[in-house]
Write a protein that holds these residues in place. Structure first.
Motif: not given
Lengths: 450, 336
Positions: B231-234, B291-293, B301-305
């Motif tokens: 949420a913060a990153a969004a 970030l990845i999205r 980006g779930v896998v790499f996160a």
């Protein structure tokens, strides 16, 4: 003077093991008949062992000194029955230590039955005049009576009560938590002998110069709380109810729960102006000071699915564990484990001829169905041990370091602060022997710094 | 003359063991894994409801392959196959639920072998692995079968189920510049959209996840902080690029964030030990996902996160050793 009934106080973390107090909590203290013989261990306390001061074949009366040590941190041991001294022998205590014992064969007139009970708990206990007794006199009486902490650690009481002038003590906490499952000896003592417990607490406070006395009792002992609250106000003593949570009776946790004081790492309650005394120790101190009686008997619980008639017993020190079990009706057919003490911190016993010591708070006898059959698995790092550790440690990390012999690493995770309460291993879903591994690390670290 | 047989009076056999002699009865490593499987039921249920037999097949293939791989690699390591600890089944189920409905069966099977072999057995089995096995398997097939797992693979114009003809929400957001109608927040929350099998319904993940946290088979700090981090990153992403179609709530409900927060990030083996460590870990996962999205060419980006945060978990553990009750031994006293 008792506390307003606010929400029960407690400490951070901890666990809720099954309480299992139903076995013996309503069974009055029963005096064990005088055994044919007892074996008095010469080391029952933390400190230097005693040397026997009676010769073989000497006749001793109840309460005669049998062994003593010159070292300051030690406590003399006394004859717990009248009789004839036998040749010195050796016994293995439940904690694994081999100690010399002085066996005494019963002979002559014995103090037993109701008379013995009354000598311990009955009769008059003066409420007035306790403040006229000189502190030095109390400390001396405790030393002469061979008093040690009866909650488990068995630290000599006269050493604890003589803290020296640089450490002022303002509060005495009387520990009536008895947070170990199954054990009910302290609860019975509070219900049957509130007066000697509280008079003893007064004497502890007098010895250390404390103004305030608080008795801490877990909320699962309403009768004991009521009885203590009935008697305590007369003596200006407070009764504090603490939450039923393990290990509520651990010193640092009790100090925090009742006083919100935090004992610094590696220090004692003394360092925050508190002396903690177990209820049984307090009662024994009252008896030592006011009746001049040494510590020769104690109350112990024998309970669990593995004994036929769970009981609370007043037993002579040096009684064989097997005789205590017999007094509780004997083992059942499915008895599987005998534990000296409670199931959380007690030691399982292989040798039922071992003698009862001043620190033996009870025997927990588990049946096969009480034992966990779950296999040990790999640590899944779930962190439950971290969540429950009352000392705020990382048990699994210390244990892992211990398993690989990384003692310094174990030390860097504060292994020394572990109180071995067993919460981590109780909660571990992989059933790792965390406490045992941490014990090994602590022993190695102690050796390294020594 | 025959000797009288020696009679030993029957006596109970007494066992000795180190204390404590009691253990918590309803919490075992096996039960933790069973809890995860139980908690996955609503997620799998929604997957079957939306994707029908595609979901059943994918999950079944992955679980079966994971169990087979566990048996095989245990045999190679000359160990008893610990299938009864259910951890391989959990890895298979999570891998299956993280795959698109359209991925061919061998993608799931190979992914499961990579998950168990590279992700777990290579490190020494349960409890020893650094990376989340299911995500190792997912990353492996993402690279090996890029076309089968790209955003476009989720869409088949000829599919019988109408939902399968629509692009996934995150692909929509990624692929077009503005002017697209993302699904509303309500379908995103309920799960009535295209996507990987287990990710579509935030609600189902929430239901299962709350059960896991209530059982303490998952540490509640991880999902809470993962969602907070995302949420913060969004919020930051929205401030920097107000034109983006992805609002903060879209970021939360679209894609695999809820599935990740409750089921993937919470893998105890590969997440930190202490509450503070879990918070750092979760927050990191959430931030990295968003970030990845927003910055990479991948829609999700779930896998790499997860893999990135797994790799720093030992560091997080080292940096978040809790302060003992009363402080360390070396500290001078005086606290009152």
């Amino acid at each position: 003077m008792s506390w307003p009934s606010r929400r029960a106080r407690t400490f951070p973390h901890g666990v809720h093991p099954p309480e299992e107090k139903q076995f013996a909590r309503d069974v009055p203290i029963e005096v064990v008949p005088t055994p044919a013989a007892v074996a008095i261990p010469l080391l029952q306390h933390l400190g230097a062992p005693c040397q026997a001061v009676v010769a073989s074949r000497a006749t001793v009366a109840l309460g005669d000194v049998v062994g003593r040590a010159e070292a300051p941190v030690s406590a003399p041991v006394h004859a717990s029955i009248a009789g004839v001294v036998q040749r010195e022998s050796v016994a293995t205590l439940p904690n694994g230590r081999h100690v010399t014992t002085v066996p005494i064969k019963a002979a002559g007139e014995q103090l037993e039955g109701q008379a013995l009970y009354d000598a311990h708990f009955g009769g008059d206990w003066p409420l007035a005049g306790l403040d006229e007794i000189a502190p030095a006199e109390i400390v001396a009486a405790a030393g002469e009576a061979g008093l040690v902490g009866m909650g488990g650690a068995a630290f000599p009481t006269h050493v604890k009560l003589a803290p020296g002038p640089r450490r002022p003590v303002d509060t005495v906490l009387v520990n009536g938590c008895e947070c170990e499952p199954y054990l009910t000896a302290d609860e019975r003592l509070m219900r049957e002998a509130a007066l000697p417990v509280l008079v003893g607490a007064k004497l502890v406070a007098r010895a250390v110069g404390a103004k305030r006395i608080v008795v801490g009792i877990e909320a699962n002992k309403p009768e004991a709380i009521a009885e203590m609250r009935r008697v305590a106000p007369e003596l200006g003593i407070e009764v504090g109810v603490v939450a039923t949570k393990y290990p509520q009776g651990a010193e640092k946790q009790l100090v925090y729960a009742l006083l919100q004081r935090i004992v610094p790492g590696g220090k004692l309650p003394l360092d925050v102006g508190v002396v903690v005394s177990n209820v049984a120790t307090a009662a024994a101190l009252a008896r030592a000071v006011l009746r001049g009686a040494p510590l020769t008997h104690r109350v112990m619980t024998v309970a669990g699915h593995g004994v036929r008639e769970p009981k609370n017993l007043l037993v002579p020190i040096g009684l064989r564990l097997s005789e205590a079990i017999e007094a509780a009706g004997g083992l059942t057919d499915d008895a599987a484990r005998v534990i000296a003490g409670g199931p959380m911190m007690g030691f399982s016993v292989a040798y039922l001829d071992a003698p009862v010591t001043k620190g033996t708070s009870g025997l927990t006898v588990l049946a096969a169905r009480d034992l966990d059959a779950e296999p040990e698995r790999a640590c899944v790092r779930c962190g439950r041990c971290v969540d429950v550790c009352p000392m705020g440690l990382l048990p699994t990390r210390i244990a892992l370091a211990a398993r690989y012999g990384e003692w310094e690493l174990a030390g860097s995770y504060h292994a020394r602060l572990c109180v071995e309460c067993g919460c981590c291993a109780f909660a571990c879903p992989s059933r790792l022997p965390l406490v045992q591994l941490i014990r090994v690390a602590k022993a190695r670290l102690a050796k390294m710094t020594a | 003359m025959t000797a009288e047989p020696v009679r030993i009076a029957p006596a109970p056999a007494l066992h000795v063991a180190p204390g404590p002699h009691l253990t918590v009865s309803d919490f075992t490593a096996r039960r933790m894994m069973a809890d995860v499987l139980l908690a996955l039921l609503p997620v799998a249920g929604v997957a079957v409801w939306i994707f029908r037999w595609y979901a059943v097949l994918q999950i079944a293939v992955c679980v079966a392959a994971a169990l087979l791989a566990e048996a095989l690699f245990s045999r190679l390591r000359r160990r008893r196959a610990p299938l009864d600890d259910l951890s391989a089944a959990v890895t298979g189920a999570i891998l299956g639920l993280s795959l698109p409905w359209s991925a061919p069966w061998y993608v799931g099977a190979i992914g499961a072998f990579a998950a168990i072999g590279l992700g777990k057995a290579a490190f020494g089995g349960l409890g020893q692995n650094i990376f989340n096995p299911a995500m190792v398997g997912r990353a492996f097939v993402m690279v090996a079968f890029a076309a089968s797992l790209a955003g476009g693979a989720y869409v088949r114009a000829e599919a019988a189920l109408p939902i399968l003809t629509q692009a996934t929400p995150l692909s929509l957001a990624k692929g077009t510049a503005g002017a697209v109608a993302l699904p509303g927040l309500w379908p995103l929350f309920l799960g009535n959209v295209n996507g990987s099998l287990g990710e579509t319904s935030a609600l189902a993940c929430l239901v299962g996840g709350l059960y896991l946290c209530w059982r303490r088979s998952a540490a509640w700090q991880i999902p809470v902080w993962t969602l907070a981090g995302a949420a913060a990153a969004a919020v930051v992403a929205n401030l920097l690029d107000p034109a983006t179609p992805l609002t903060v709530l879209h970021h939360l409900f679209a894609g695999a964030l809820f599935f990740c927060a409750f089921f993937i990030a919470t893998d105890p083996v590969t997440s930190p030990l202490s509450p503070r460590g879990r918070a750092v870990f979760g927050f990191g996962v959430g931030v990295l996902v968003v970030l990845i999205r927003t910055l990479s060419s991948y829609p999700e980006g779930v896998v790499f996160a997860i893999l990135l945060m797994n790799s720093v978990t030992p560091l997080i553990n080292r940096g978040t050793v809790p302060k003992p009750f009363g402080g360390a031994v070396e500290l001078p006293g005086g606290a009152k």
